[in-house]
Design a protein around this motif. Structure first.
Motif, PDB file in Angstrom:
ATOM      1  N   ALA A 514      -4.074 -21.860   8.175  1.00 49.55           N
ATOM      2  CA  ALA A 514      -3.587 -23.187   7.947  1.00 49.55           C
ATOM      3  C   ALA A 514      -3.491 -23.525   6.494  1.00 49.55           C
ATOM      4  CB  ALA A 514      -4.887 -24.059   8.376  1.00 49.55           C
ATOM      5  N   VAL A 515      -4.033 -22.735   5.435  1.00 51.10           N
ATOM      6  CA  VAL A 515      -3.489 -23.104   4.303  1.00 51.10           C
ATOM      7  C   VAL A 515      -2.166 -22.580   4.128  1.00 51.10           C
ATOM      8  CG1 VAL A 515      -3.900 -22.171   1.870  1.00 51.10           C
ATOM      9  CG2 VAL A 515      -6.072 -22.828   3.270  1.00 51.10           C
ATOM     10  N   GLU A 516      -1.723 -21.775   4.740  1.00 50.66           N
ATOM     11  CA  GLU A 516      -0.251 -21.158   4.836  1.00 50.66           C
ATOM     12  C   GLU A 516       0.678 -21.955   5.462  1.00 50.66           C
ATOM     13  OE1 GLU A 516       0.745 -17.698   3.660  1.00 50.66           O
ATOM     14  OE2 GLU A 516      -1.009 -17.948   2.578  1.00 50.66           O
ATOM     15  N   ASP A 517       0.226 -22.469   6.591  1.00 46.95           N
ATOM     16  CA  ASP A 517       1.070 -22.952   7.547  1.00 46.95           C
ATOM     17  C   ASP A 517       0.117 -23.804   8.742  1.00 46.95           C
ATOM     18  OD1 ASP A 517       2.908 -24.063   9.359  1.00 46.95           O
ATOM     19  OD2 ASP A 517       3.497 -22.154   9.841  1.00 46.95           O
ATOM     20  N   PRO A 518       0.030 -25.112   8.144  1.00 50.07           N
ATOM     21  CA  PRO A 518      -0.927 -26.026   9.200  1.00 50.07           C
ATOM     22  C   PRO A 518      -0.250 -25.878  10.569  1.00 50.07           C
ATOM     23  CG  PRO A 518      -0.040 -27.240   7.390  1.00 50.07           C
ATOM     24  CD  PRO A 518       0.412 -25.987   7.131  1.00 50.07           C
ATOM     25  N   THR A 519       1.124 -25.984  10.453  1.00 45.03           N
ATOM     26  CA  THR A 519       1.463 -26.278  11.994  1.00 45.03           C
ATOM     27  C   THR A 519       1.238 -25.377  13.103  1.00 45.03           C
ATOM     28  OG1 THR A 519       3.645 -24.798  11.672  1.00 45.03           O
ATOM     29  CG2 THR A 519       3.656 -27.289  10.680  1.00 45.03           C
ATOM     30  N   ILE A 520       0.805 -24.183  12.582  1.00 43.82           N
ATOM     31  CA  ILE A 520       0.309 -23.025  13.411  1.00 43.82           C
ATOM     32  C   ILE A 520      -0.923 -23.826  14.517  1.00 43.82           C
ATOM     33  CG2 ILE A 520      -0.451 -20.773  13.830  1.00 43.82           C
ATOM     34  CD1 ILE A 520       1.093 -19.846  11.572  1.00 43.82           C
ATOM     35  N   ALA A 521      -1.857 -24.235  13.805  1.00 48.68           N
ATOM     36  CA  ALA A 521      -2.968 -24.867  14.263  1.00 48.68           C
ATOM     37  C   ALA A 521      -2.601 -26.144  15.178  1.00 48.68           C
ATOM     38  CB  ALA A 521      -4.084 -24.878  13.386  1.00 48.68           C
ATOM     39  N   GLN A 522      -1.844 -26.873  14.436  1.00 46.50           N
ATOM     40  CA  GLN A 522      -1.385 -28.175  14.832  1.00 46.50           C
ATOM     41  C   GLN A 522      -0.830 -28.073  16.143  1.00 46.50           C
ATOM     42  OE1 GLN A 522       0.802 -29.500  11.697  1.00 46.50           O
ATOM     43  NE2 GLN A 522      -0.854 -30.429  10.314  1.00 46.50           N
ATOM     44  N   ASN A 523       0.034 -26.941  16.418  1.00 48.06           N
ATOM     45  CA  ASN A 523       0.625 -26.946  17.840  1.00 48.06           C
ATOM     46  C   ASN A 523       0.024 -25.618  18.755  1.00 48.06           C
ATOM     47  OD1 ASN A 523       2.888 -28.409  17.026  1.00 48.06           O
ATOM     48  ND2 ASN A 523       3.542 -27.131  15.869  1.00 48.06           N
ATOM     49  N   ALA A 524      -1.049 -25.283  18.446  1.00 48.39           N
ATOM     50  CA  ALA A 524      -1.988 -24.444  18.901  1.00 48.39           C
ATOM     51  C   ALA A 524      -2.409 -25.264  20.351  1.00 48.39           C
ATOM     52  CB  ALA A 524      -3.021 -23.911  18.419  1.00 48.39           C
ATOM     53  N   PRO A 525      -2.758 -24.352  21.471  1.00 50.19           N
ATOM     54  CA  PRO A 525      -2.731 -23.032  21.768  1.00 50.19           C
ATOM     55  C   PRO A 525      -1.180 -22.619  22.219  1.00 50.19           C
ATOM     56  CG  PRO A 525      -3.646 -24.145  23.590  1.00 50.19           C
ATOM     57  CD  PRO A 525      -3.518 -25.091  22.647  1.00 50.19           C
ATOM     58  N   TYR A 526      -1.271 -21.137  21.948  1.00 47.65           N
ATOM     59  CA  TYR A 526       0.381 -20.776  22.493  1.00 47.65           C
ATOM     60  C   TYR A 526       0.069 -19.762  23.974  1.00 47.65           C
ATOM     61  CZ  TYR A 526       1.274 -22.313  17.933  1.00 47.65           C
ATOM     62  OH  TYR A 526       1.348 -23.234  16.845  1.00 47.65           O
TER      63      TYR A 526
END
Lengths: 549, 468
Positions: A514-526
């Motif tokens: 999330a520090v690197e790229d918060p959008t990954i968690a924001q759009n989870a799950p995959y």
């Protein structure tokens, strides 16, 4: 939108505990096999004329229905139930089952829910015909085994709670709460007092205030102090002669054992009120300390939590209650009576009792001696004697573990929770996910996702959804309400250290990501069968059944 | 180490060290006041091995006489229906057996879709548009329906037919005291709700009017006439409640077509075991107007971010965890697994099978009723139409002793009504049928009841003779 497909599914999720080496799915828009399994309901399958059931020949002379059941009382058109073969039914529901995460597959640290292992012995013994096919109105003489079991469970629960009288009848925790509040009310009314207030801490489960309203009383909230316990000043200010009872969980929903519990008991008893113990967190204290010794008058147990019932995706549960002597006359009916076989009937053959005792059910208050349990009963809370199948499982559990095993279960539950907390801190999550209160915990703890939300733009909900991609069921989220972005974690005693390590590492990894790229968690799950669902749409235009043509 | 905890001595040491305490006792003593921290073990026997516990549980099981051990005609709220094998198989699957309530819908689509299908099946069965995902069981479902009525119209009088299950009436009494309503019980006449008394009991203070179908003594009520009369006497705001045996809805007019606003009932007959009274499930269906006042979980259809069809728990603003003291009910954990059995069972029976099964019950019950009523000393308690259960009267006979006599010969003839009602049904016997009771078994039951009556008469004659 994907289309119906016959591609076989793969298992949905990797096993928890890091034992599955499958690399974590990178965020992707590609569709995995389970996601291609488009959701079609059983009502959309099959074809007219297909069936599973074949009726036996009636064997009796047929009479025209009109002669015995007038047409105006009858159904004109059949219910449009599915028309499917057994093979279709099996495939449909087995495929559906694979769209669930379950405790047997992975770690389930759902706070306040005590998702401990469900021993399979329990399923085997519950299915024995003498239990499973026993009719609830079978005469007591022919259900001695069942009554002996229920009596045995009552004694076990009385010992664990430190309160002498037990009623097994309530169907779940909230049903036990209703029983408890009605008992407290009946107790006061019998003394000529009309008390209307029920004190509930702001950390309480939602069932507590909802129950109070159903029982015709009024909720008065009590504040929480900076250490996570009951604010004694606020309690003293609100404790008056209108207080019927206080409803507490101890340890509370923050996982904190209230060190002032004896003082709280003294304040509430001092104004003539009754103490009610919500047993949702009993798994922290079995054999370690007892609600009865803390000063509680009424306790409910969640057999489906501390005493391990498979949770079934939302029940069945069972919510027995234990009470002190002064509350016992008001207990629900029936009560189980036990007498030595010899005095019950000197000539009775051994088959009429169980191990030297004869058991009976007392259904009416006037059959109970004055002052004894049930003599001024509040009545019945449901049909028959309660969820007996649950009694069999919990009796089996307590009998298997014994005194030492129960204490060990609670001790390891507490150790596991503190270890997981320490491990998370060692991995440096404190900056974004601090412990909400205190430094230690009992069997569960609450983290606050407030800093994570403010600094990383990742909400507790996002973290929970990203945990799904790691193969873990998330903790309870957004409860208790007084903690900002709460995450309530209960690891239970049946989980291994390696599982706790893997879970802690998953949380740390999600924060690093999330520090690197918060959008990954924001759009989870995959990786799940479906991704985030539109709950607002579901509530705004409710579709709660399959439309049929 | 006991068998379900995982921590070895080495694990414990490593974990305690990470926590920074020297023992578990210290960890507990830091948090629990010394006066409350026990050192003595609980007064419970030592734990036992799996095979020892199994043996003990089997002995307890063997000390019961179940429907496996005798041919049973006992019903009165729970019935010995055949449970198809796929139910055991599906309910035993870990994926259905071991999850919690579906709080994370992305990984709970199986359970949520089951709820949606269940709601559809119950809606079809009842001809009512709205169903929740289950409540605890039958009698408390009726009490929950009465609470809905009170929330809907603010009235505080509950009118219930005496034909409701005695446990239903008792449960209503307990709940009604809590939420501040009074209960009026309308008597039966000739086995069915007395229409005059019913109409007279209802007025504009009546919150709900409750009837059971079929009623406790087996009679099929004229529900349409009763709901009509209730609405006339109580106005449109009155809520009509029907407590149904769902199997009977294979042949009886569905509640939605006979003026019932809220239909509830005991779901045990739909694929659930007897289990000495539970767990089973209660169903709860209603007209659209009550959607936002329903108790319990409701699953709803929606779509995910990729447009895929999916299901969620919906309308949660009714529920305790959101609305707290303003919730429409306090229910949380319910009976999801038992409701799964219910929907699988309805799918197994299917559109044609349910009416076939219900009509089979009607035919065999009619045969049994005539057969038993033809026995010398046996009369019908009422002559109302029935589906699967009927009541007899045995004047001058000690019915509990007759039940015992027949049970000693491997048959259970049904419920001695006096056991629940006392007078005026002390000589009553309630006999229930399922598809598992054959013509041969009915015939044998008739013989045994005849023998029991004969034996009692002989004994009486001898006593009388001896006195003379």
């Amino acid at each position: 939108m994907s289309t119906p497909t016959s591609i076989p599914e793969e298992r949905l999720l990797p096993a928890a505990g890091g034992s599955d080496p499958r690399p974590l799915a990178a965020p992707t828009t590609s569709v995995n096999p389970i996601q291609r399994d488009h959701a079609t309901t059983i009502f959309e399958k099959g074809a007219p004329g297909r069936r599973s059931f074949v009726a036996p020949d009636s064997g009796v002379p047929e009479v025209a229905l009109d002669e015995i059941l007038p047409a105006k009382l009858r159904r004109a058109t059949p219910a449009r139930l599915p028309e499917v073969t057994e093979s279709e039914l099996v495939r449909h529901y087995v495929r559906l089952s694979r769209r669930n995460f379950d405790l047997d597959t992975g770690f389930y640290p759902l706070g306040s829910c005590t998702m401990k292992h469900n021993p399979r012995l329990h399923e085997r013994v519950t299915a024995l015909p003498g239990h499973a096919r026993l009719h609830p109105l079978q005469s007591p003489e022919r259900s001695q085994g069942a009554l002996a079991l229920m009596h045995g469970l009552e004694r076990q629960l009385a010992e664990v709670s430190g309160l002498p009288h037990v009623c097994l009848q309530p169907s779940a925790g909230s049903h036990g709460e209703l029983a408890g509040v009605l008992l407290a009310r009946a107790y006061h009314e019998a003394r000529g007092e009309t008390r209307t207030k029920v004190l509930t801490p702001d950390t309480a489960h939602g069932t507590n205030p909802a129950t109070v309203t159903m029982a015709g009383l009024e909720v008065v909230k009590v504040a929480t102090n900076p250490d996570g316990g009951v604010d004694l000043d606020d309690l003293r200010a609100k404790a008056d002669d209108q207080v019927a009872l206080i409803m507490l969980t101890n340890p509370n929903t923050l996982g904190i054992f209230d060190p002032n519990i004896e003082e709280i008991a003294s304040i509430v008893h001092g104004v003539g009120g009754v103490l009610y113990y919500d047993g949702a967190n009993l798994n922290a204290i079995m054999g370690i300390t007892r609600p009865g010794d803390m000063g509680f008058d009424i306790v409910h147990f969640n057999l489906h939590k501390s005493f391990t019932q498979p949770h079934g995706g939302g029940g069945p549960g069972s919510g027995p209650i234990a009470v002190s002597d002064r509350i016992s006359p008001y207990l629900p009916l029936p009560v189980i009576r036990r007498e030595p076989l010899a005095s019950a009937n000197g000539n009775a053959p051994a088959t009429e009792g169980f191990e030297g005792f004869r058991y009976s059910l007392v259904e009416h208050a006037d059959a109970v001696p004055e002052g004894a349990p049930g003599s001024k009963s509040i009545g019945k809370l449901r049909g028959f004697q309660g969820n007996y199948g649950c009694f069999v499982r919990s009796y089996t559990y307590i009998t298997s573990l014994g005194a030492e095993g129960l204490r060990d279960a609670s001790e390891i539950a507490v150790l596991n929770a503190n270890y997981l907390l320490a491990k998370l801190q060692e991995l440096g999550v404190r900056e974004h996910l601090p412990l909400a209160f205190g430094t230690r915990c009992m069997h569960e703890f609450v983290l606050s996702g407030g800093p994570m939300k403010r600094e990383l733009g990742v909400k507790t909900l996002d973290l929970a959804k990203r945990l799904l991609d790691h193969g873990f069921h998330p903790p309870t989220v957004y409860f208790p309400l007084l903690v900002d972005e709460a995450l309530l974690v209960e690891p239970v005693e049946t989980e291994a250290k390696e599982t706790l390590d893997a879970f802690a590492e998953a949380i740390a990894e999600i924060l690093r990501e999330a520090v690197e790229d918060p959008t990954i968690a924001q759009n989870a799950p995959y990786s799940t069968p479906v991704r985030r669902l539109d709950e607002a749409k579901a509530a705004k235009q409710p579709v709660i059944r399959q439309p049929l043509g | 180490m006991t068998r379900y905890t995982t921590a070895t001595d080495a694990d414990r040491e490593a974990m305690l060290s990470a926590v920074g305490v020297s023992s578990i006792r210290d960890l507990l003593a830091e948090q629990i006041p010394a006066a409350l921290l026990r050192d003595d073990p609980l007064d419970l026997p030592a734990g036992r091995s799996e095979q020892e516990v199994y043996t003990h549980l089997r002995e307890l099981s063997a000390a019961n006489v179940s429907a496996e051990d005798e041919v049973t005609f006992l019903g009165a709220g729970m019935y010995d229906h055949y449970v198809p094998s796929i139910i055991d198989m599906l309910l035993g699957r870990s994926e259905f057996l071991t999850p919690y309530t579906p709080y994370q819908p992305e990984v709970s689509q199986g359970g949520l879709q089951v709820m949606f299908e269940y709601q559809t099946a119950i809606s079809e069965l009842t001809a009512l548009p709205v169903s929740n995902a289950s409540v605890y069981e039958g009698p408390s479902a009726v009490a929950a329906a009465a609470y809905l009525g009170k929330l809907a119209n603010g009235r505080t009088r509950i009118v219930v037919s005496a034909g409701a299950h005695p446990h239903t009436i008792a449960t209503l009494q307990t709940y009604a005291k809590g939420y501040g309503s009074e209960l009026v019980v309308v008597p039966l006449r000739d086995g069915a709700t007395d229409p005059q008394e019913w109409a007279a009991a209802i007025d504009d203070r009546t919150s709900v009017a409750i009837v059971q179908q079929p009623n406790f003594v087996g009679a099929v009520e004229d529900v349409a006439a009763l709901t009509d009369a209730a609405k006339q006497a109580g106005g449109d705001k009155l809520v009509t409640v029907g407590a149904y045996d769902p199997i009977c809805l294979g042949v009886l007019a569905p509640p939605g077509e006979v003026g019932i606003d809220v239909a509830v009932g005991e779901g045990q007959t739909l694929g659930n075991r007897l289990d000495f009274g539970g767990p089973s499930f209660g169903f709860f269906a209603a007209r659209e107007a009550f959607l936002r006042r329903m108790p319990g979980r409701i699953a709803g259809e929606t779509t995910d971010v990729d447009g895929r069809r999916g299901f969620v728990l919906t309308l949660q603003t009714r529920e305790q965890h959101i609305r707290r003291e303003k919730a429409t009910s306090n229910i949380c954990t319910s009976q999801a697994l038992n409701a799964l059995a219910g929907v699988v069972y309805l799918g197994w029976l299917g559109k044609d099978g349910l009416p076939e099964l219900a009509e089979l019950l009607v035919q065999r019950t009619h045969y049994a009723r005539r057969k038993l009523a033809a026995i010398d000393g046996v009369e019908l308690l009422h002559e109302q139409p029935v589906v699967r259960e009927f009541a007899l009267r045995l004047p001058g006979i000690d019915v509990p002793a007759l039940v015992d006599f027949v049970q000693d010969r491997g048959y259970h003839p049904g419920l001695a009504l006096g056991r629940i009602y006392g007078e005026p049904y002390a000589d009553g016997l309630l006999v229930a049928l399922t598809e598992q009771r054959t013509k041969q078994q009915i015939d044998r039951l008739a013989e045994l009841i005849g023998e029991a009556i004969g034996a009692q008469r002989t004994a009486t004659a001898q006593t009388t003779g001896a006195v003379a």
